[in-house]
Motif scaffolding. Structure first.
Motif, short mmCIF file in Angstrom:
data_model
loop_
_atom_site.label_atom_id
_atom_site.label_comp_id
_atom_site.label_asym_id
_atom_site.label_seq_id
_atom_site.Cartn_x
_atom_site.Cartn_y
_atom_site.Cartn_z
N GLY A 116 6.31 11.42 -6.27
CA GLY A 116 7.35 10.46 -6.59
C GLY A 116 7.27 9.94 -8.01
N LEU A 117 6.96 10.81 -8.97
CA LEU A 117 6.99 10.42 -10.38
C LEU A 117 8.36 10.79 -10.93
CD1 LEU A 117 3.44 11.69 -11.41
CD2 LEU A 117 4.12 9.33 -11.00
N LEU A 118 9.13 9.80 -11.30
CA LEU A 118 10.52 10.03 -11.67
C LEU A 118 10.65 11.03 -12.81
CD1 LEU A 118 11.94 6.37 -11.56
CD2 LEU A 118 11.94 8.10 -9.76
N GLY A 119 11.48 12.04 -12.60
CA GLY A 119 11.78 13.00 -13.65
C GLY A 119 10.73 14.05 -13.90
N ARG A 120 9.70 14.14 -13.03
CA ARG A 120 8.67 15.14 -13.25
C ARG A 120 8.15 15.63 -11.90
NH1 ARG A 120 4.78 14.17 -16.80
NH2 ARG A 120 3.45 15.69 -15.78
N PRO A 121 7.49 16.80 -11.87
CA PRO A 121 6.98 17.32 -10.60
C PRO A 121 5.87 16.44 -10.04
CG PRO A 121 7.02 19.03 -12.31
CD PRO A 121 7.28 17.73 -12.99
N ASP A 122 5.61 16.61 -8.74
CA ASP A 122 4.48 15.93 -8.12
C ASP A 122 3.18 16.42 -8.76
OD1 ASP A 122 6.18 14.59 -6.45
OD2 ASP A 122 5.91 15.96 -4.77
N MET A 123 2.17 15.55 -8.74
CA MET A 123 0.88 15.89 -9.33
C MET A 123 -0.20 15.89 -8.25
SD MET A 123 1.09 13.53 -12.77
CE MET A 123 -0.41 14.18 -13.48
N LEU A 124 -1.20 16.73 -8.47
CA LEU A 124 -2.36 16.78 -7.58
C LEU A 124 -3.60 16.68 -8.44
CD1 LEU A 124 -3.24 17.42 -4.53
CD2 LEU A 124 -3.80 19.68 -5.43
N PHE A 125 -4.39 15.62 -8.23
CA PHE A 125 -5.66 15.46 -8.94
C PHE A 125 -6.76 16.11 -8.11
CE2 PHE A 125 -3.09 12.07 -10.72
CZ PHE A 125 -3.42 12.11 -12.06
N ILE A 414 -9.51 14.34 -20.98
CA ILE A 414 -10.29 14.06 -19.77
C ILE A 414 -9.95 14.98 -18.60
CG2 ILE A 414 -10.64 11.67 -20.44
CD1 ILE A 414 -8.61 10.86 -18.34
N GLY A 415 -8.93 15.79 -18.75
CA GLY A 415 -8.62 16.75 -17.70
C GLY A 415 -7.68 17.82 -18.22
N ASN A 416 -7.72 18.98 -17.61
CA ASN A 416 -6.71 19.99 -17.92
C ASN A 416 -6.17 20.52 -16.61
OD1 ASN A 416 -8.12 22.54 -17.12
ND2 ASN A 416 -9.57 21.90 -18.71
N GLY A 417 -5.15 21.33 -16.68
CA GLY A 417 -4.57 21.72 -15.40
C GLY A 417 -3.61 22.89 -15.47
N ARG A 418 -2.93 23.06 -14.38
CA ARG A 418 -1.98 24.16 -14.21
C ARG A 418 -0.75 23.66 -13.44
NH1 ARG A 418 -4.77 26.02 -17.51
NH2 ARG A 418 -5.93 27.98 -17.51
N ILE A 431 -0.69 23.70 -1.11
CA ILE A 431 -0.04 23.01 -2.23
C ILE A 431 1.15 23.86 -2.69
CG2 ILE A 431 -0.39 21.93 -4.47
CD1 ILE A 431 -2.19 20.88 -2.14
N PRO A 432 2.36 23.29 -2.69
CA PRO A 432 3.54 24.10 -2.98
C PRO A 432 3.68 24.49 -4.45
CG PRO A 432 4.15 21.80 -2.62
CD PRO A 432 2.70 21.92 -2.29
N LYS A 433 4.35 25.59 -4.65
CA LYS A 433 4.67 26.08 -6.00
C LYS A 433 5.37 24.98 -6.80
CE LYS A 433 7.72 29.50 -8.19
NZ LYS A 433 8.65 30.64 -7.97
N GLY A 434 5.02 24.89 -8.09
CA GLY A 434 5.65 23.90 -8.96
C GLY A 434 4.86 22.62 -9.11
N THR A 435 3.87 22.40 -8.23
CA THR A 435 3.05 21.19 -8.34
C THR A 435 2.18 21.26 -9.59
OG1 THR A 435 2.94 21.06 -5.92
CG2 THR A 435 1.33 19.77 -7.16
N GLN A 436 2.04 20.13 -10.26
CA GLN A 436 1.14 20.07 -11.41
C GLN A 436 -0.25 19.67 -10.92
OE1 GLN A 436 2.59 17.68 -14.63
NE2 GLN A 436 4.31 19.03 -15.05
N VAL A 437 -1.21 20.57 -11.07
CA VAL A 437 -2.57 20.34 -10.61
C VAL A 437 -3.43 19.94 -11.81
CG1 VAL A 437 -4.55 21.33 -9.42
CG2 VAL A 437 -2.24 22.06 -8.80
N ILE A 438 -4.04 18.77 -11.72
CA ILE A 438 -4.87 18.24 -12.80
C ILE A 438 -6.34 18.33 -12.39
CG2 ILE A 438 -5.32 16.30 -14.34
CD1 ILE A 438 -2.46 17.46 -14.50
N PHE A 439 -7.11 19.11 -13.12
CA PHE A 439 -8.55 19.23 -12.86
C PHE A 439 -9.24 18.12 -13.67
CE2 PHE A 439 -6.97 23.74 -12.81
CZ PHE A 439 -6.85 23.80 -11.42
N GLN A 440 -9.77 17.14 -12.98
CA GLN A 440 -10.24 15.92 -13.63
C GLN A 440 -11.71 16.05 -14.05
OE1 GLN A 440 -11.17 12.96 -14.60
NE2 GLN A 440 -9.17 12.66 -15.51
#
Length: 536
Positions: A116-125, A414-418, A431-440
């Motif tokens: 629910g981040l307005l204007g951007r894909p969901d994120m997964l930490f 402090i983190g990078n991701g895909r 985890i569905p396609k399009g999710t932004q995954v942040i490796f913390q």
């Protein structure tokens, strides 16, 4: 009969574990009867064995859970989770994302959804180093980084006339898919070749010497660095990068307010300061050009115009003098447009990251005189009073270990991701396609689960690895795999050389209140870094 005996053995094992010894013995006696009845019983028993095995496996192997089941802060209707980053209201601060991530890990576990981040894909930490390794090793040939919509808009819409003038010439930042892959292939042949960075050791050393002289002159009467010390480190980083990328000295140490080099430094700072806000807060810039978005675009325009002016000048000088630079190598390998865009990307991300890493390392060393002395002894033993040469740094493992340890505990990024290009199972969730995954990596790098004595500054852990617990994917300051930092070799050379020169020249001390770290725009000490520099 052999197959039936195998089934009986498994039946006995499963029954003994789950059904009890008496029932299992009863089935075993029945299995030894002959004739048709025996075969019928065996057939029934085999089906029972399969059912029992399935039951046991279901308890041993957890089922994959859905995206909706991933834990995380609950979004509100209409506002989602964006409201959490509103100052004084939401409780989440962009400047203190490090502390936000620590609290998310503590409250929700190793896998946390930020939906629910307005204007951007969901994120997964993700705070699980094993899962980070699995995702990185399983990615395809053109992995997606989180897209940075504001930079993509700048490159592919606002300045499409420049970045889209030639096919596959958009650079490696905010570019994806085949276009990214084609561009990176052209550049990596030069940037990642063996010895690509080492050949610049002498020139980078000269810039580091000039930096030491500059810092010596700007100390106050108490021998302390000025309040704007970080800006001086920015000048060193820009001067080093200009020499490597363009084979030219930019004159940063003689720069002043309003000079071209200071404008470039200020523009890079503005770019990074704005990115965090534009990417994590509500993207009103998509609807109308906000004040911050205007500053952001102006900063990028400055970086583009200043960099291109230096690229054009360097190209002319190379053609006349025949000097060899990274820029000239790129021109030869891929043409002037690719060389110009590659230089732009290097200036865009290579100044703040390297300079903040150096400033943080100098600060941490100033708190640890014993580490400094050990480092000084290593440098002295290698150089034996002569100037630094190519290959010397490879004989300084403790120098490298000190910088690695700083970047483990205080990573500038402090983190990078895909951004997932396909549905992927992470931490037993689909985890569905399009999710932004942040490796913390900040959280993982400071976790006892992955590093023994994680809260202690111990460079030795990178040398005596068998003595310390260490997970190779918990701390990745330059990323990993296909999208690993293209400028890694050059950034490491710059950092190693300047830290070497500073330790040679000074004993560093710090006599003020300890500095907290914050994201501004890199992860860096919060406040003036006033080091006392005592001549050796």
């Amino acid at each position: 009969m052999k197959g039936r005996g195998y089934a009986v053995k498994w039946s006995r094992r499963l029954c003994k574990r789950d059904l009890g010894t008496t029932a299992c013995s009863h089935q075993a006696n029945d299995s030894e009867r002959g004739g048709i009845a025996s075969r019928q019983i065996a057939s029934h028993r085999t089906r029972s064995t399969h059912a029992a095995a399935t039951s046991v496996l279901e308890t041993l192997v957890p089922s994959v859970k859905t995206w909706d089941e991933v834990p995380g802060p609950k979004p509100l209707p209409l506002l989602g989770n964006t409201w959490r980053f509103i100052p004084y209201i939401g409780g989440y601060s962009v400047e203190h994302v490090d502390k936000v991530c620590l609290s998310l890990r503590e409250k929700y576990g190793k896998c946390v959804k930020m939906a629910g981040l307005l204007g951007r894909p969901d994120m997964l930490f993700v705070f699980d180093a094993g899962e980070v390794e699995r995702v990185f090793r399983g990615e395809d040939a053109a992995p997606h980084r989180p897209s940075m919509p504001s930079l993509m808009y700048y490159k592919h819409t606002l300045r499409k006339d420049f970045f889209g003038a030639e096919k596959d010439c958009g650079g490696v930042i905010a570019v994806h898919g085949d276009s990214w892959s084609a561009f990176r292939t052209k550049v990596s042949r030069v940037a990642l070749s063996t010895g690509a960075a080492a050949q610049y050791t002498h020139q980078v050393g000269e810039v580091a010497d000039a930096f030491v002289d500059r810092i010596r002159e700007t100390r106050n009467p108490d021998l302390e660095t000025p309040n704007d010390f970080l800006n001086e480190v920015h000048k060193w980083s820009l001067e080093s990068l200009g020499l490597i990328a363009l084979d030219t000295r930019l004159g940063c140490f003689e720069s002043h307010e309003g000079s071209e080099s200071q404008r470039l430094i200020d523009a890079v700072n503005t770019f990074f300061l704005c990115v965090g806000e534009l990417e994590l807060t509500a993207p009103w810039w998509r609807i109308y050009p906000t004040t911050m978005f205007k500053r952001y675009v102006a900063a990028l325009d400055t970086i583009l115009s200043v960099t291109l002016s230096h690229v054009e000048r360097a190209l002319k000088e190379c053609s006349v003098s025949g000097s060899k630079s990274l820029l000239q190598d790129l021109v030869t390998a891929a043409g002037p447009r690719v060389a110009a865009v590659a230089a732009l990307d290097m200036f865009l991300v290579g100044i703040d990251t390297t300079s903040n890493a150096v400033a943080s390392t100098l600060y941490q060393l100033s708190l640890r005189p014993d580490v400094q002395e050990k480092l000084h002894t290593e440098i002295t033993n290698v150089l034996q009073g002569r100037p630094l040469r190519a290959g010397d740094v490879s004989q300084m493992p403790y120098l490298k270990a000190c910088i690695k340890e700083v970047l483990r505990m205080y990573p500038v990024v402090i983190g990078n991701g895909r951004q997932l290009t396909k549905d992927t199972v992470i931490c037993d969730y689909n985890i569905p396609k399009g999710t932004q995954v942040i490796f913390q990596h900040y959280v993982m790098g400071n976790s006892e689960e992955y590093f023994s004595k994680a809260s202690e500054f111990r460079p030795e852990r990178w040398i005596q690895r068998s003595h310390y617990k260490h997970h190779p994917f918990a701390s990745l300051p330059f990323g990993f795999g296909k999208r690993m930092c293209l400028g890694r070799r050059f950034a490491e050379l710059e950092m190693h050389v300047v830290i070497c020169k500073m330790v040679q020249a000074f004993k560093m001390e710090y006599h003020h209140e300890p500095l907290d770290y914050h994201v501004h725009p890199m992860y860096t000490p919060n406040g003036p870094i006033r080091l006392k520099l005592i001549e050796r």
